[in-house]
Design a protein around this motif. Structure first.
Motif, PDB file in Angstrom:
ATOM      1  N   UNK A 123      64.546  49.545  60.414  1.00 30.26           N
ATOM      2  CA  UNK A 123      64.658  49.150  59.006  1.00 30.26           C
ATOM      3  C   UNK A 123      63.273  48.993  58.377  1.00 30.26           C
ATOM      4  N   UNK A 124      62.354  48.426  59.115  1.00 25.27           N
ATOM      5  CA  UNK A 124      60.993  48.264  58.592  1.00 25.27           C
ATOM      6  C   UNK A 124      60.300  49.617  58.416  1.00 25.27           C
ATOM      7  N   UNK A 125      60.676  50.600  59.237  1.00 23.55           N
ATOM      8  CA  UNK A 125      60.142  51.957  59.031  1.00 23.55           C
ATOM      9  C   UNK A 125      60.470  52.449  57.629  1.00 23.55           C
ATOM     10  N   UNK A 162      69.628  46.915  56.196  1.00 22.02           N
ATOM     11  CA  UNK A 162      68.851  47.011  54.966  1.00 22.02           C
ATOM     12  C   UNK A 162      69.618  46.568  53.722  1.00 22.02           C
ATOM     13  N   UNK A 163      70.938  46.395  53.844  1.00 20.59           N
ATOM     14  CA  UNK A 163      71.697  45.833  52.723  1.00 20.59           C
ATOM     15  C   UNK A 163      72.107  44.392  52.986  1.00 20.59           C
ATOM     16  N   UNK A 164      71.611  43.802  54.079  1.00 23.19           N
ATOM     17  CA  UNK A 164      71.804  42.370  54.255  1.00 23.19           C
ATOM     18  C   UNK A 164      72.403  41.883  55.544  1.00 23.19           C
ATOM     19  N   UNK A 214      65.261  38.606  58.351  1.00 29.03           N
ATOM     20  CA  UNK A 214      65.944  39.325  57.277  1.00 29.03           C
ATOM     21  C   UNK A 214      65.277  40.689  57.120  1.00 29.03           C
ATOM     22  N   UNK A 215      65.998  41.755  57.392  1.00 35.04           N
ATOM     23  CA  UNK A 215      65.459  43.108  57.312  1.00 35.04           C
ATOM     24  C   UNK A 215      65.957  43.854  56.067  1.00 35.04           C
ATOM     25  N   UNK A 216      66.541  43.142  55.144  1.00 32.13           N
ATOM     26  CA  UNK A 216      67.065  43.796  53.948  1.00 32.13           C
ATOM     27  C   UNK A 216      65.933  44.195  53.009  1.00 32.13           C
TER      28      UNK A 216
END
Length: 348
Positions: A123-125, A162-164, A214-216
């Motif tokens: 997700x961070x990518x 990525x959406x929560x 949190x990766x959103x």
């Protein structure tokens, strides 16, 4: 309408590669509507997959409007090219489509157990790539700052983060109460057994401690999740209940890698618990006909039939191209239904 194709490598300066030798690489691939005089050709490079005809490094088509953006997140051990079947169809409809090869978890480089275990780093990518200016400079033109997101298998897990979605437990975490029936994927069958030794790697330790963060990303407008796998069963239910952004789930009716309990878990919890009448549930499309997981990979080239026949063994009567046409049409219609977002700040 010709489709342009370009590849490049960016980096995330906030994270190190798994071997700590350099910043984390972000190898990207883009498909887009090409200029009118672009001439598409089919790659002659050896590949497991049937490649689409593209105009390599052709200019982006001229437009008075910003091009809508779709991000791609590939499945375990694959590359962005494994979703070219969908990217090409989206680009023909006027989207710029941008995929990344997730470091350590991609076939474009040597597999790393760290990459397979720390899937939240994917997700961070995508967040880092959204913030990166180099691919925008390479493509030129005006491209939206926010994006829809398509993910297949492990990429569906990425899309939900990525959406929560928030992680309660990693799939192979020893304390996970939902015990996985496998010790690792086909690319790394002993993955769980490698976990203890990896704590000697400080890059891994730091990434591992981020798993419940949190990766959103507020710039992600919607998630199109294809064949979500067992890793989604480790999501915190309450985090799924709070997801408000649109989600579309695609599943295969006989998927052995991503069984029905995976998409049902998301369908029953995203937007609120099942018993709540006021929640907005994800849209769902199930591909029928005894279809398995790998129908969502490209059609086979001759080397693919020879070396990886299990990836292309569709049941009688199933035409993979027809499945791809159907799923692409679902995505196109889903994205078109989403309203324009006014005043998006780009904050992560």
């Amino acid at each position: 309408m010709s489709v342009g194709f370009r590849q490049g490598v960016s980096e995330d300066p906030a994270r190190l590669a798994w071997d700590a030798s350099r910043p984390r690489p972000l190898a990207w691939t883009a498909w887009y509507t090409a200029a009118e005089d672009a001439v598409p050709t089919r790659s002659s490079l050896k590949s497991l997959f049937r490649r689409e005809a593209v105009a390599v490094e052709a200019p982006l088509a001229a437009s008075t409007r910003s091009f809508p953006l779709v991000l791609l997140s590939h499945g375990t051990g694959a590359t962005a090219l494994a979703l070219e079947w969908l990217a090409h169809r989206l680009a023909q409809q006027g989207y710029v489509v941008l995929g990344v090869d997730h470091h350590g978890h991609t076939g474009s480089e040597t597999y790393r157990a760290e990459g397979f275990l720390c899937m939240w780093e994917r997700a961070r990518d995508l967040s880092a790539l959204l913030s990166d200016l180099s691919w925008r400079a390479a493509l030129g033109g005006n491209i939206d700052e926010d994006a829809h997101l398509v993910g297949f298998s492990a990429g569906a897990y990425t899309a939900m983060l990525m959406v929560g979605a928030r992680i309660a437990y990693s799939q192979f975490e020893p304390d996970n109460p939902v015990k996985s029936p496998i010790r690792g994927p086909r690319e790394f069958p002993d993955l769980a057994d490698r976990l203890p030794a990896l704590f000697d790697n400080p890059v891994f330790r730091e990434a591992w401690e981020r798993r419940r963060d949190d990766h959103s990303d507020n710039r992600i407008k919607s998630a199109f999740a294809i064949a979500p796998g067992r890793s989604v069963l480790g999501f915190d239910r309450n985090s799924l209940h709070t997801i408000q952004r649109p989600v579309f789930l695609v599943a295969a009716d006989a998927d052995r890698q991503a069984p029905a309990e995976c998409w049902r878990f998301l369908h029953d919890n995203v937007g609120g618990p099942t018993e709540s009448p006021k929640t907005t549930k994800p849209e769902l499309d199930i591909v029928h006909g005894g279809v398995d997981h790998y129908v969502f990979l490209p059609e086979a080239a001759l080397p693919g039939f020879a070396s990886e026949p299990e990836l292309f063994a569709d049941p009688p009567g199933i035409q993979r191209r027809e499945v791809h046409d159907h799923v692409a049409e679902c995505a196109i219609r889903f994205f078109a239904r989403q309203p324009e977002r006014i005043g998006t700040t780009g904050d992560v």
